[in-house]
Design a protein around this motif. Structure first.
Motif, PDB file in Angstrom:
ATOM      1  N   GLY A  91       0.727  -1.374  -0.033  1.00  0.00           N
ATOM      2  CA  GLY A  91       0.021  -0.088  -0.083  1.00  0.00           C
ATOM      3  C   GLY A  91       0.799   1.214   0.072  1.00  0.00           C
ATOM      4  O   GLY A  91       0.370   2.281  -0.344  1.00  0.00           O
ATOM      5  N   TYR A  92       2.145   1.401   0.330  1.00  0.00           N
ATOM      6  CA  TYR A  92       2.908   2.549   0.415  1.00  0.00           C
ATOM      7  C   TYR A  92       2.923   2.975  -1.016  1.00  0.00           C
ATOM      8  O   TYR A  92       3.250   2.314  -1.904  1.00  0.00           O
ATOM      9  N   GLY A  93       2.496   4.479  -1.049  1.00  0.00           N
ATOM     10  CA  GLY A  93       2.495   5.201  -2.319  1.00  0.00           C
ATOM     11  C   GLY A  93       1.625   4.711  -3.230  1.00  0.00           C
ATOM     12  O   GLY A  93       1.657   5.419  -4.383  1.00  0.00           O
ATOM     13  N   ASP A  94       0.344   4.091  -2.985  1.00  0.00           N
ATOM     14  CA  ASP A  94      -0.603   3.736  -3.936  1.00  0.00           C
ATOM     15  C   ASP A  94      -1.668   4.863  -3.972  1.00  0.00           C
ATOM     16  O   ASP A  94      -2.387   4.810  -5.127  1.00  0.00           O
ATOM     17  N   GLN A  95      -1.828   5.598  -3.138  1.00  0.00           N
ATOM     18  CA  GLN A  95      -2.766   6.395  -2.884  1.00  0.00           C
ATOM     19  C   GLN A  95      -2.679   7.723  -3.675  1.00  0.00           C
ATOM     20  O   GLN A  95      -1.553   8.200  -4.045  1.00  0.00           O
ATOM     21  N   VAL A  96      -3.693   8.399  -4.093  1.00  0.00           N
ATOM     22  CA  VAL A  96      -3.601   9.806  -4.609  1.00  0.00           C
ATOM     23  C   VAL A  96      -2.917  10.630  -3.707  1.00  0.00           C
ATOM     24  O   VAL A  96      -2.018  11.409  -4.110  1.00  0.00           O
ATOM     25  N   ASN A  97      -3.380  10.751  -2.520  1.00  0.00           N
ATOM     26  CA  ASN A  97      -2.642  11.601  -1.397  1.00  0.00           C
ATOM     27  C   ASN A  97      -1.961  10.585  -0.581  1.00  0.00           C
ATOM     28  O   ASN A  97      -2.657   9.714   0.130  1.00  0.00           O
ATOM     29  N   ASN A  98      -0.620  10.727  -0.540  1.00  0.00           N
ATOM     30  CA  ASN A  98       0.251   9.815   0.111  1.00  0.00           C
ATOM     31  C   ASN A  98       0.674  10.219   1.278  1.00  0.00           C
ATOM     32  O   ASN A  98       1.731   9.802   2.043  1.00  0.00           O
ATOM     33  N   GLU A  99      -0.065  11.466   1.768  1.00  0.00           N
ATOM     34  CA  GLU A  99       0.569  12.141   2.997  1.00  0.00           C
ATOM     35  C   GLU A  99       0.411  10.968   4.187  1.00  0.00           C
ATOM     36  O   GLU A  99      -0.568  10.473   4.422  1.00  0.00           O
ATOM     37  N   GLY A 100       1.397  11.007   5.125  1.00  0.00           N
ATOM     38  CA  GLY A 100       1.289  10.289   6.037  1.00  0.00           C
ATOM     39  C   GLY A 100       1.435   8.761   5.964  1.00  0.00           C
ATOM     40  O   GLY A 100       1.150   7.875   6.801  1.00  0.00           O
ATOM     41  N   CYS A 101       1.639   8.319   4.616  1.00  0.00           N
ATOM     42  CA  CYS A 101       1.435   6.916   4.342  1.00  0.00           C
ATOM     43  C   CYS A 101       2.757   5.927   5.161  1.00  0.00           C
ATOM     44  O   CYS A 101       2.667   4.901   5.025  1.00  0.00           O
ATOM     45  N   LEU A 148      13.626  10.359  -8.235  1.00  0.00           N
ATOM     46  CA  LEU A 148      12.828   9.780  -7.107  1.00  0.00           C
ATOM     47  C   LEU A 148      11.706  10.816  -7.214  1.00  0.00           C
ATOM     48  O   LEU A 148      11.704  12.036  -7.427  1.00  0.00           O
ATOM     49  N   LYS A 149      10.516  10.253  -6.527  1.00  0.00           N
ATOM     50  CA  LYS A 149       9.394  11.117  -6.410  1.00  0.00           C
ATOM     51  C   LYS A 149       9.710  11.909  -4.831  1.00  0.00           C
ATOM     52  O   LYS A 149      10.320  11.496  -3.956  1.00  0.00           O
ATOM     53  N   PRO A 150       9.074  13.140  -4.974  1.00  0.00           N
ATOM     54  CA  PRO A 150       9.173  13.661  -3.481  1.00  0.00           C
ATOM     55  C   PRO A 150       8.819  12.751  -2.480  1.00  0.00           C
ATOM     56  O   PRO A 150       9.375  12.928  -1.132  1.00  0.00           O
ATOM     57  N   ILE A 151       7.621  11.998  -2.567  1.00  0.00           N
ATOM     58  CA  ILE A 151       7.000  11.142  -1.656  1.00  0.00           C
ATOM     59  C   ILE A 151       8.191  10.073  -1.064  1.00  0.00           C
ATOM     60  O   ILE A 151       8.536   9.863   0.102  1.00  0.00           O
ATOM     61  N   ASP A 152       9.217   9.628  -2.280  1.00  0.00           N
ATOM     62  CA  ASP A 152      10.012   8.554  -1.861  1.00  0.00           C
ATOM     63  C   ASP A 152      11.305   9.420  -0.928  1.00  0.00           C
ATOM     64  O   ASP A 152      11.750   8.662   0.005  1.00  0.00           O
ATOM     65  N   ILE A 153      11.563  10.492  -1.229  1.00  0.00           N
ATOM     66  CA  ILE A 153      12.420  11.211  -0.438  1.00  0.00           C
ATOM     67  C   ILE A 153      12.150  11.213   1.046  1.00  0.00           C
ATOM     68  O   ILE A 153      12.676  10.868   1.792  1.00  0.00           O
ATOM     69  N   THR A 154      10.966  11.684   1.119  1.00  0.00           N
ATOM     70  CA  THR A 154      10.407  11.929   2.509  1.00  0.00           C
ATOM     71  C   THR A 154      10.363  10.675   3.299  1.00  0.00           C
ATOM     72  O   THR A 154      10.548  10.443   4.450  1.00  0.00           O
TER      73      THR A 154
END
Ligand code: GDP
Ligand code: MG
Length: 296
Positions: A91-101, A148-154
């Motif tokens: 599920g990690y990174g699957d959502q449109v909004n990955n805030e807090g995933c 990398l995507k910003p979410i990956d960095i986070t």
């Protein structure tokens, strides 16, 4: 037969103890659905499997909200029996909004530390504490060839604060060799730019050989891998591989991908250090923080 207690018997005693307890290695996989996490785990360990317990029920009220799954295996590698715990975090990174995933994942890692700490504080000194602490987190990167995507960095940053993170480029058979090299180079530059310090981290205890080995690992990271649960026939020989538009990728051929390097790193050269550095660095940091908080 000789009756004195020689070296050999002592070694065997230690070995026996280790076997009884089981050498425990806990690996977590993180990445988008469909990136080949389950396939990679099977490619890494399936041929060494001697026993598996299906999915374990994960209990405890903390975990009901997450989809984190644990699987236990026993494998034999280089004559050593190993209890392998695979923690899957779909599920990690699957959502449109990955805030807090990343939160359930980080919480899971910390939960293991706190369980261990609680046992450590209450157990008698010599009592054995089962180790569920994550020793290595394999982080699967999408093989886009861009960055990398910003979410990956986070998420990489959050994870690296609490555990040993090893990034890998998933499904790297979708990249040409040039694309792959450029992508790896780019990722290393981004990690450097964002000051994300991933495993292995040199400490004062490392000798020159270890520092040199770590340097080599750092120059290879992220490992660009291909996984496969199937065998294909190449030159009349059956190998683990995949058929692609260009031909057959032999997973275990280092000219095709870096799977062999990843496997050597995980199960041979750095196994012990992944386990030890989890205890000495990550767990210790958690522990001293908790104990300081208790005193205040
Ligand atoms: P997960 O959701 O991350 O656990 O991904 P899976 O392991 O279930 O794999 C998803 C799909 O990708 C399956 O159809 C696999 O056969 C395929 N796959 C897995 N690894 C690779 C790979 O290295 N290269 C390619 N091309 N496909 C892969
Ligand atoms: Mg899966």
């Amino acid at each position: 037969a000789q009756s004195y207690v020689g070296f050999e018997t002592i070694t065997r005693q230690i070995e026996h103890k280790l076997l009884k307890r089981g050498f425990q290695f806990n690996v977590m996989v993180v990445g988008q659905t469909g990136l080949g996490k389950s396939t990679m785990v099977n490619t890494l360990f399936a041929s060494h499997l001697i026993e598996s317990k299906g999915r374990l029920e994960v209990d405890g009220p903390m975990r009901q909200t997450t989809e984190i799954k644990e699987e236990q295996h026993v494998i034999v590698e280089g004559g050593v029996r190993l209890k392998l715990n695979i923690v899957d975090t779909p599920g990690y990174g699957d959502q449109v909004n990955n805030e807090g995933c990343w939160e359930p994942i980080v919480r899971y890692i910390k939960d293991q530390y706190s369980t261990y700490l609680r046992k450590e504080l209450t157990a008698q000194r010599d009592r054995f504490i089962p180790d569920t602490r994550i020793h290595c987190c394999l982080f699967f990167i999408n093989p886009t060839g861009h960055s990398l995507k910003p979410i990956d960095i986070t998420v990489l940053r959050k994870l690296a604060e609490v555990t040993n993170v090893v990034p890998i480029i998933a499904k790297s058979d979708s990249l040409t060799l040039q694309e792959r090299e450029a992508f790896k180079e780019r990722i290393r530059a981004e990690l450097h730019y964002h000051q994300i310090r991933l495993y292995p981290i040199d400490t004062e205890e490392h000798d020159q050989d270890e520092i040199a080995l770590n340097e080599r690992i750092r120059s290879m990271i992220p490992f660009a891998v291909v996984g496969s649960e199937r065998s294909v026939v190449v030159d009349g020989k059956s190998v683990r591989g995949r058929k692609t538009r260009w031909g057959v990728v032999n997973v275990e051929d280092e000219r095709h991908c870096e799977f062999v390097y990843l496997r050597n790193f995980l199960t041979r050269t750095h196994l012990q250090d992944l386990i030890e550095s989890t205890a000495l660095n990550h767990y210790e940091a958690f522990r001293s923080k908790q104990l300081t908080a208790l005193k205040e």
